[in-house]
Design an enzyme around this catalytic site. Structure first.
Site, PDB file in Angstrom:
ATOM      1  N   GLU A  34     -38.176  75.066  50.391  1.00 24.88           N
ATOM      2  CA  GLU A  34     -38.987  75.701  49.349  1.00 24.88           C
ATOM      3  C   GLU A  34     -39.386  77.097  49.833  1.00 24.88           C
ATOM      4  O   GLU A  34     -39.919  77.242  50.929  1.00 24.88           O
ATOM      5  CB  GLU A  34     -40.236  74.866  49.048  1.00 24.88           C
ATOM      6  CG  GLU A  34     -41.183  75.491  48.036  1.00 24.88           C
ATOM      7  CD  GLU A  34     -40.502  75.822  46.719  1.00 24.88           C
ATOM      8  OE1 GLU A  34     -40.464  77.023  46.375  1.00 24.88           O
ATOM      9  OE2 GLU A  34     -40.011  74.891  46.059  1.00 24.88           O
ATOM     10  N   THR A  41     -43.534  74.715  39.483  1.00 22.27           N
ATOM     11  CA  THR A  41     -44.140  75.320  38.293  1.00 22.27           C
ATOM     12  C   THR A  41     -45.365  74.554  37.835  1.00 22.27           C
ATOM     13  O   THR A  41     -46.409  75.136  37.539  1.00 22.27           O
ATOM     14  CB  THR A  41     -43.112  75.387  37.150  1.00 22.27           C
ATOM     15  OG1 THR A  41     -42.046  76.260  37.534  1.00 22.27           O
ATOM     16  CG2 THR A  41     -43.748  75.916  35.879  1.00 22.27           C
ATOM     17  N   CYS A  42     -45.279  73.243  37.753  1.00 19.51           N
ATOM     18  CA  CYS A  42     -46.355  72.439  37.181  1.00 19.51           C
ATOM     19  C   CYS A  42     -47.666  72.666  37.920  1.00 19.51           C
ATOM     20  O   CYS A  42     -48.703  72.927  37.308  1.00 19.51           O
ATOM     21  CB  CYS A  42     -45.988  70.958  37.217  1.00 19.51           C
ATOM     22  SG  CYS A  42     -47.278  69.891  36.542  1.00 19.51           S
ATOM     23  N   CYS A  47     -48.657  73.223  34.208  1.00 14.75           N
ATOM     24  CA  CYS A  47     -49.522  72.179  33.652  1.00 14.75           C
ATOM     25  C   CYS A  47     -50.935  72.150  34.243  1.00 14.75           C
ATOM     26  O   CYS A  47     -51.909  72.088  33.492  1.00 14.75           O
ATOM     27  CB  CYS A  47     -48.913  70.783  33.854  1.00 14.75           C
ATOM     28  SG  CYS A  47     -47.194  70.717  34.320  1.00 14.75           S
ATOM     29  N   LYS A  50     -53.085  75.530  33.777  1.00 12.26           N
ATOM     30  CA  LYS A  50     -53.246  75.719  32.336  1.00 12.26           C
ATOM     31  C   LYS A  50     -54.235  74.707  31.760  1.00 12.26           C
ATOM     32  O   LYS A  50     -55.088  75.051  30.946  1.00 12.26           O
ATOM     33  CB  LYS A  50     -51.886  75.596  31.647  1.00 12.26           C
ATOM     34  CG  LYS A  50     -51.886  75.930  30.179  1.00 12.26           C
ATOM     35  CD  LYS A  50     -50.463  75.958  29.642  1.00 12.26           C
ATOM     36  CE  LYS A  50     -49.765  74.634  29.853  1.00 12.26           C
ATOM     37  NZ  LYS A  50     -48.366  74.632  29.365  1.00 12.26           N
ATOM     38  N   GLY A 173     -44.043  84.465  20.732  1.00 11.96           N
ATOM     39  CA  GLY A 173     -43.488  83.129  20.937  1.00 11.96           C
ATOM     40  C   GLY A 173     -44.480  82.045  20.591  1.00 11.96           C
ATOM     41  O   GLY A 173     -45.651  82.109  20.989  1.00 11.96           O
ATOM     42  N   THR A 174     -44.014  81.044  19.839  1.00  6.63           N
ATOM     43  CA  THR A 174     -44.918  79.975  19.395  1.00  6.63           C
ATOM     44  C   THR A 174     -44.400  78.593  19.758  1.00  6.63           C
ATOM     45  O   THR A 174     -44.552  77.636  19.015  1.00  6.63           O
ATOM     46  CB  THR A 174     -45.138  80.065  17.873  1.00  6.63           C
ATOM     47  OG1 THR A 174     -43.855  80.062  17.206  1.00  6.63           O
ATOM     48  CG2 THR A 174     -45.887  81.318  17.491  1.00  6.63           C
ATOM     49  N   TYR A 176     -44.804  75.607  22.875  1.00  4.58           N
ATOM     50  CA  TYR A 176     -46.066  75.056  23.358  1.00  4.58           C
ATOM     51  C   TYR A 176     -46.771  75.984  24.335  1.00  4.58           C
ATOM     52  O   TYR A 176     -48.012  76.035  24.376  1.00  4.58           O
ATOM     53  CB  TYR A 176     -45.861  73.661  23.960  1.00  4.58           C
ATOM     54  CG  TYR A 176     -45.148  73.624  25.283  1.00  4.58           C
ATOM     55  CD1 TYR A 176     -45.855  73.651  26.473  1.00  4.58           C
ATOM     56  CD2 TYR A 176     -43.757  73.552  25.349  1.00  4.58           C
ATOM     57  CE1 TYR A 176     -45.206  73.612  27.698  1.00  4.58           C
ATOM     58  CE2 TYR A 176     -43.103  73.508  26.564  1.00  4.58           C
ATOM     59  CZ  TYR A 176     -43.829  73.549  27.736  1.00  4.58           C
ATOM     60  OH  TYR A 176     -43.180  73.522  28.945  1.00  4.58           O
ATOM     61  N   GLY A 178     -46.810  79.443  24.346  1.00  6.71           N
ATOM     62  CA  GLY A 178     -47.484  80.478  23.583  1.00  6.71           C
ATOM     63  C   GLY A 178     -48.669  79.941  22.811  1.00  6.71           C
ATOM     64  O   GLY A 178     -49.744  80.564  22.774  1.00  6.71           O
ATOM     65  N   GLU A 180     -50.475  77.172  23.421  1.00  5.83           N
ATOM     66  CA  GLU A 180     -51.563  76.752  24.309  1.00  5.83           C
ATOM     67  C   GLU A 180     -52.352  77.945  24.827  1.00  5.83           C
ATOM     68  O   GLU A 180     -53.591  77.931  24.840  1.00  5.83           O
ATOM     69  CB  GLU A 180     -50.995  75.923  25.463  1.00  5.83           C
ATOM     70  CG  GLU A 180     -50.554  74.536  25.038  1.00  5.83           C
ATOM     71  CD  GLU A 180     -49.925  73.733  26.147  1.00  5.83           C
ATOM     72  OE1 GLU A 180     -49.845  72.499  25.996  1.00  5.83           O
ATOM     73  OE2 GLU A 180     -49.484  74.316  27.165  1.00  5.83           O
ATOM     74  N   ARG A 317     -36.471  60.032  40.949  1.00 12.54           N
ATOM     75  CA  ARG A 317     -36.656  58.683  41.488  1.00 12.54           C
ATOM     76  C   ARG A 317     -35.497  57.772  41.099  1.00 12.54           C
ATOM     77  O   ARG A 317     -35.084  56.911  41.890  1.00 12.54           O
ATOM     78  CB  ARG A 317     -37.990  58.114  41.020  1.00 12.54           C
ATOM     79  CG  ARG A 317     -39.185  58.782  41.704  1.00 12.54           C
ATOM     80  CD  ARG A 317     -40.505  58.303  41.156  1.00 12.54           C
ATOM     81  NE  ARG A 317     -41.632  58.870  41.909  1.00 12.54           N
ATOM     82  CZ  ARG A 317     -42.890  58.874  41.504  1.00 12.54           C
ATOM     83  NH1 ARG A 317     -43.200  58.295  40.340  1.00 12.54           N
ATOM     84  NH2 ARG A 317     -43.837  59.412  42.237  1.00 12.54           N
ATOM     85  N   HIS A 435     -63.462  49.988  16.756  1.00  8.96           N
ATOM     86  CA  HIS A 435     -64.232  50.704  15.743  1.00  8.96           C
ATOM     87  C   HIS A 435     -65.595  51.130  16.282  1.00  8.96           C
ATOM     88  O   HIS A 435     -66.246  50.350  16.974  1.00  8.96           O
ATOM     89  CB  HIS A 435     -64.421  49.803  14.519  1.00  8.96           C
ATOM     90  CG  HIS A 435     -65.105  50.487  13.387  1.00  8.96           C
ATOM     91  ND1 HIS A 435     -64.481  51.438  12.607  1.00  8.96           N
ATOM     92  CD2 HIS A 435     -66.381  50.378  12.915  1.00  8.96           C
ATOM     93  CE1 HIS A 435     -65.333  51.877  11.699  1.00  8.96           C
ATOM     94  NE2 HIS A 435     -66.488  51.245  11.868  1.00  8.96           N
ATOM     95  N   GLU A 440     -58.003  53.809  16.152  1.00  8.37           N
ATOM     96  CA  GLU A 440     -57.843  52.662  15.256  1.00  8.37           C
ATOM     97  C   GLU A 440     -57.110  53.030  13.974  1.00  8.37           C
ATOM     98  O   GLU A 440     -56.577  52.155  13.275  1.00  8.37           O
ATOM     99  CB  GLU A 440     -59.203  52.058  14.926  1.00  8.37           C
ATOM    100  CG  GLU A 440     -60.058  52.865  13.979  1.00  8.37           C
ATOM    101  CD  GLU A 440     -61.319  52.148  13.522  1.00  8.37           C
ATOM    102  OE1 GLU A 440     -61.251  50.934  13.228  1.00  8.37           O
ATOM    103  OE2 GLU A 440     -62.378  52.799  13.488  1.00  8.37           O
TER     104      GLU A 440
END
Length: 446
Positions: A34, A41-42, A47, A50, A173-174, A176, A178, A180, A317, A435, A440
């Protein structure tokens, strides 16, 4: 032939680390390379940071909502630098967690950029290593549209390092990413203008979800320019001027974010030296993540299949189980849940209504409800929640579930299990709801 490693992994993101650890648990000698921070990235540019900023963006609404419940008004201001520092400190902590994971699994970490010299040999810095099997898990990167002045725009990676909060941000850009960031910056107090080439944001999602999120964003003050495409960017004394194609409309902002998509990180890897096939700018793999070279594999965004962190982890995995654990299995790509951490939030699993009708036509029946959630009966806010099931009538099998509203991701995650097990509409109907709750509604749709 004797190799240095049974498995060498290129890229220590979520997929690469998960694979390395799983293979090592089976007794393989594993190395990983690495050149940047651990976690990919995440953890470092996606993720995690963000989502932390999403949480930060919700507090102004919570302060306002509290007044409807009898709390006095809260006057609070955002310390942008404090928030950004706190977010990045958490990322540093997670990097340490990943390092300990590799150490505990006895995986050798080599810091540097790995390049193929031949099908079994990699060069990292000035070091050469050989491996019986090689896994490529290098992820992807944001790219910018080819328009004049695009060098003045930033990509999503830079959002976590802005020194100051922009007063006005324009987003191209729209998808996810852009969407978010538009909601994050709006919640934090910036003026937001969002450019969308289509008539609805979030292409690829169900139309009811798309329209629900778009309407909610507009209610919260986000300016969405539909049927608008960026033509050029010009740096002026007033700020960055974004021109809209085929119109006289311009938008002047402090920051322009380009969120038009991502591409696999394949540059300078020497894949030609290993004879690895590339198709449509991504590494071509089969159902077992194997390339055209029988000992070289690839998972995650660099294959451009389903670009989600949990998918990369599962692909890795599955590869380790198959190649080192004696448990052959393939990644299943049906009914993968996904979420958009916008405001309002959206989440989905399975087929959209349009996808279902393409396969089953008039045999598809949709059950949908839109309502004001109980929380907002006292807050006074006009936010709406939408829940939807897409059903094939002959078998009553639920083909898709979609939601817009608070906690959509948490709710759809549970429903994804039901769809994975082949649940029918009767199964949903026979389930007793909790409820009062939003969840529900999925078991009371008629």
């Amino acid at each position: 032939m004797t190799y240095d490693y049974d498995l060498f992994v290129i890229g220590a993101g979520s997929g690469g680390i998960a694979t390395a650890r799983r293979a090592a648990q089976y007794g393989a000698k594993v190395g990983i390379a690495e050149f940047s921070q651990l976690g990919g990235t995440c953890v470092n540019r996606g993720c995690i940071p963000k989502k932390l900023m999403v949480y930060a963006s919700h507090f102004p609404h919570l302060f306002e909502d509290a007044q409807g419940y009898g709390w006095s008004a809260v006057h609070s201001t955002l310390d942008w630098q404090k928030m950004i520092t706190a977010v990045n400190q958490e990322l540093e902590r997670l990097n340490g967690v990943y390092q300990r994971m590799l150490d505990n699994a006895r995986v050798d970490l080599i810091n540097g950029y790995a390049k193929f010299l031949d099908p079994h040999t990699l060069e990292i810095n000035d070091r050469k290593v050989t491996a019986d099997k090689i896994l490529i898990a290098v992820g992807g990167h944001p790219y910018k549209p080819d328009i004049p002045g695009i060098e003045h725009a930033i990509v999503s990676d830079a959002m976590f390092h802005l020194k100051e909060q922009p007063k006005h941000i324009a987003i191209i850009g729209t998808g996810y990413i852009g969407v978010e960031f538009a909601c994050i910056m709006n919640g934090l107090g910036s003026k937001v203008t969002l450019l969308d080439r289509n008539d609805l944001i979030l292409r690829g999602f169900d139309d009811d979800l798309r329209s629900g999120i778009q309407e909610g964003m507009q209610q919260h003050g986000i300016e969405i320019l539909n049927h608008s495409q960026a033509a050029s960017i010009e740096k002026t004394p007033e700020g960055l001027k974004l021109a809209i194609a085929n119109s006289n409309v311009t938008v002047t902002a402090d920051v322009i974010l380009s969120a038009t998509g991502r591409k696999p990180n394949l540059q300078n890897m020497g894949l030609e030296n290993a004879g690895v096939d590339i198709k449509k700018d991504a590494i071509a793999v089969d159902e077992y993540s194997r390339t055209n070279q029988p000992h070289i594999f690839a998972v995650g965004d660099c294959t451009n299949r389903v670009n989600l962190t949990p998918v990369a982890i599962n692909e890795g995995r599955a590869f380790a189980d198959t190649e080192f654990g004696g448990q052959p299995r393939k990644m299943a790509y049906d009914n993968i849940p996904s979420a958009i951490f916008s405001t309002p939030e959206g989440a989905a699993v399975g087929l959209t209504e349009a996808q279902a009708r393409k396969n089953w036509g008039e045999a598809v029946k949709c059950y949908r409800a839109a309502f004001r959630p109980m929380y907002h009966t006292l807050s006074g806010r006009a936010d709406k929640t939408m829940v939807k099931l897409v059903v094939e009538e002959d078998t009553q099998k639920v083909l898709g579930a979609h939601m817009v509203g608070e906690h959509a991701a948490e709710i759809i995650q549970g429903i994804a299990i039901a769809l994975k097990m082949g649940a029918t509409k009767q199964d949903f109907d026979a389930t007793v709801g909790i409820h009062p709750s939003t969840a529900e509604e999925f078991v009371t749709l008629r």
